[in-house]
Design a protein around this motif. Sequence first.
Motif, short mmCIF file in Angstrom:
data_model
loop_
_atom_site.label_atom_id
_atom_site.label_comp_id
_atom_site.label_asym_id
_atom_site.label_seq_id
_atom_site.Cartn_x
_atom_site.Cartn_y
_atom_site.Cartn_z
N ARG A 211 55.76 13.43 69.20
CA ARG A 211 55.30 12.04 69.04
C ARG A 211 54.48 11.57 70.23
NH1 ARG A 211 59.63 8.00 66.60
NH2 ARG A 211 58.03 6.59 67.37
N ILE A 212 54.92 11.95 71.42
CA ILE A 212 54.17 11.55 72.61
C ILE A 212 52.78 12.18 72.60
CG2 ILE A 212 54.05 11.99 75.11
CD1 ILE A 212 57.00 11.13 75.23
N GLU A 213 52.73 13.43 72.20
CA GLU A 213 51.43 14.11 72.21
C GLU A 213 50.53 13.69 71.06
OE1 GLU A 213 52.44 18.23 72.66
OE2 GLU A 213 52.75 17.98 74.81
N SER A 214 51.11 13.01 70.07
CA SER A 214 50.28 12.53 68.96
C SER A 214 49.48 11.30 69.39
CB SER A 214 51.15 12.20 67.75
OG SER A 214 51.79 10.95 67.97
N GLY A 215 49.74 10.80 70.59
CA GLY A 215 48.92 9.73 71.13
C GLY A 215 49.50 8.33 71.00
N GLU A 216 50.73 8.21 70.46
CA GLU A 216 51.35 6.88 70.42
C GLU A 216 51.50 6.38 71.86
OE1 GLU A 216 54.90 6.14 67.71
OE2 GLU A 216 54.65 8.29 67.42
N PRO A 217 51.03 5.19 72.18
CA PRO A 217 51.14 4.72 73.58
C PRO A 217 52.60 4.52 73.99
CG PRO A 217 50.13 3.03 72.17
CD PRO A 217 50.30 4.25 71.32
N VAL A 218 53.40 3.98 73.09
CA VAL A 218 54.84 3.85 73.36
C VAL A 218 55.56 4.34 72.12
CG1 VAL A 218 56.73 2.28 73.90
CG2 VAL A 218 54.44 1.78 74.76
N ILE A 219 56.51 5.27 72.29
CA ILE A 219 57.26 5.71 71.12
C ILE A 219 58.58 4.95 71.09
CG2 ILE A 219 56.13 7.96 70.93
CD1 ILE A 219 58.61 9.23 72.13
N CYS A 220 58.93 4.48 69.92
CA CYS A 220 60.12 3.65 69.76
C CYS A 220 60.99 4.17 68.63
CB CYS A 220 59.74 2.22 69.42
SG CYS A 220 58.81 1.40 70.72
N PHE A 228 65.26 2.10 71.62
CA PHE A 228 64.75 3.10 72.56
C PHE A 228 63.24 2.98 72.61
CE2 PHE A 228 62.62 7.16 73.00
CZ PHE A 228 63.24 7.76 74.09
N ALA A 229 62.66 3.08 73.80
CA ALA A 229 61.21 3.11 73.94
C ALA A 229 60.85 4.06 75.07
CB ALA A 229 60.67 1.71 74.24
N ALA A 230 59.74 4.77 74.92
CA ALA A 230 59.33 5.72 75.96
C ALA A 230 57.82 5.79 76.04
CB ALA A 230 59.90 7.11 75.66
N ARG A 231 57.33 6.05 77.23
CA ARG A 231 55.90 6.30 77.38
C ARG A 231 55.67 7.22 78.58
NH1 ARG A 231 53.83 2.14 81.46
NH2 ARG A 231 51.69 2.84 81.14
N VAL A 232 54.48 7.77 78.61
CA VAL A 232 54.12 8.66 79.71
C VAL A 232 53.52 7.82 80.83
CG1 VAL A 232 52.59 10.53 80.40
CG2 VAL A 232 53.76 10.62 78.20
N VAL A 233 54.00 8.06 82.05
CA VAL A 233 53.42 7.42 83.23
C VAL A 233 53.08 8.56 84.20
CG1 VAL A 233 53.79 5.81 85.15
CG2 VAL A 233 54.85 5.36 82.92
N LEU A 249 61.65 -4.29 74.52
CA LEU A 249 61.78 -3.03 75.25
C LEU A 249 60.41 -2.39 75.46
CD1 LEU A 249 64.36 -1.87 76.39
CD2 LEU A 249 64.28 -0.13 74.62
N GLU A 250 59.55 -2.57 74.48
CA GLU A 250 58.17 -2.07 74.64
C GLU A 250 57.51 -2.73 75.85
OE1 GLU A 250 55.45 -0.76 70.89
OE2 GLU A 250 56.49 -2.66 70.72
N ASP A 251 57.69 -4.05 75.97
CA ASP A 251 57.12 -4.76 77.12
C ASP A 251 57.67 -4.20 78.43
OD1 ASP A 251 55.69 -6.31 75.42
OD2 ASP A 251 57.00 -8.07 75.56
N LEU A 252 58.97 -3.95 78.43
CA LEU A 252 59.58 -3.43 79.66
C LEU A 252 58.97 -2.09 80.05
CD1 LEU A 252 61.89 -3.70 81.80
CD2 LEU A 252 63.27 -2.29 80.27
N VAL A 253 58.88 -1.20 79.06
CA VAL A 253 58.36 0.14 79.34
C VAL A 253 56.89 0.09 79.75
CG1 VAL A 253 57.80 2.30 78.20
CG2 VAL A 253 60.07 1.38 77.99
N LYS A 254 56.14 -0.82 79.13
CA LYS A 254 54.73 -0.94 79.48
C LYS A 254 54.54 -1.45 80.91
CE LYS A 254 52.80 -1.69 74.88
NZ LYS A 254 52.50 -2.76 73.92
N SER A 255 55.54 -2.16 81.42
CA SER A 255 55.39 -2.72 82.77
C SER A 255 55.74 -1.70 83.87
CB SER A 255 56.29 -3.96 82.93
OG SER A 255 57.62 -3.57 83.24
#
Length: 260
Positions: A211-220, A228-233, A249-255
């Motif tokens: 899912r991360i490699e499919s390009g979703e900016p945040v996976i939930c 649950f939310a995750a992203r690559v930093v 949670l998306e907002d949190l992970v994006k920050s």
Amino acid sequence: MRCHEVRNLFGPYLDSELDAKTSFEIEQHLESCVDCARVFKAERELDAHIFSVLRRGKKTEGVWRKLEGQIASPTLWGRIRRKRTSTQVGLGFSLAVLVALFAIFVWPNLRHLDLAVAIEKDHRAFVEGTMAPEFIGPVPDEIFRTLNDRLDAQAFATLPSTVAFQADGARLCHLSGVPVAWIMGRYQGIPVSLIVLKRSELAHFPVAKRRIESGEPVICTRTGSFQFAARVVGEQVVCAVAETSKSQLEDLVKSVRGPG
Ligand SMILES: [Zn+2]
């Protein structure tokens, strides 16, 4: 045998369906792997509990709570189905209801995000107060020495920039054998676990990796009662788990900003 192979066989193992050699390999693994031993213990207890209740033909609040927490177990569904056919008397209607509820509420979650599922139990332990931070601030040397490059010490400093998040502290943890930085804190007063791991370790979590490699900016996803939310930093993957809404949670992970 590797952790995920062992865990996939817990169901057949508990039902004594494996050959002696495989059973022996599982036992050996459980003796040497604390994480799998813990998962196995939970699964065995749940197994005993569910089927004893089913045999009595009623369900209780406690079982449902446990089920909710343990539904992560991909083998459970299969076991319930198999036991349904092998136990002819006494289950009857209650099992039919249980199966229907499973199909409606649980089955969609079984196509779960492996990484989210791996984190859920630890986050629950944090919420329930049975797991607490081990240190605050820089990573202690004795922990740093055990990382063997599988986790950057900076992972512990990869934090949300929002002031609504406050860290209580951190600890090193292993998810399916992968070392991760576990930062425990509060977000708008709600307990939240931040899990940071090296992106290269995603190989251990193929669903999340895909899912991360499919390009979703945040996976939930939702896992049990948690979001649950995750992203690559940078070279890390940052995950957050909390009993809150997806957008929060998306907002949190994006920050989250990488250190430095
Ligand atoms: Zn293991």
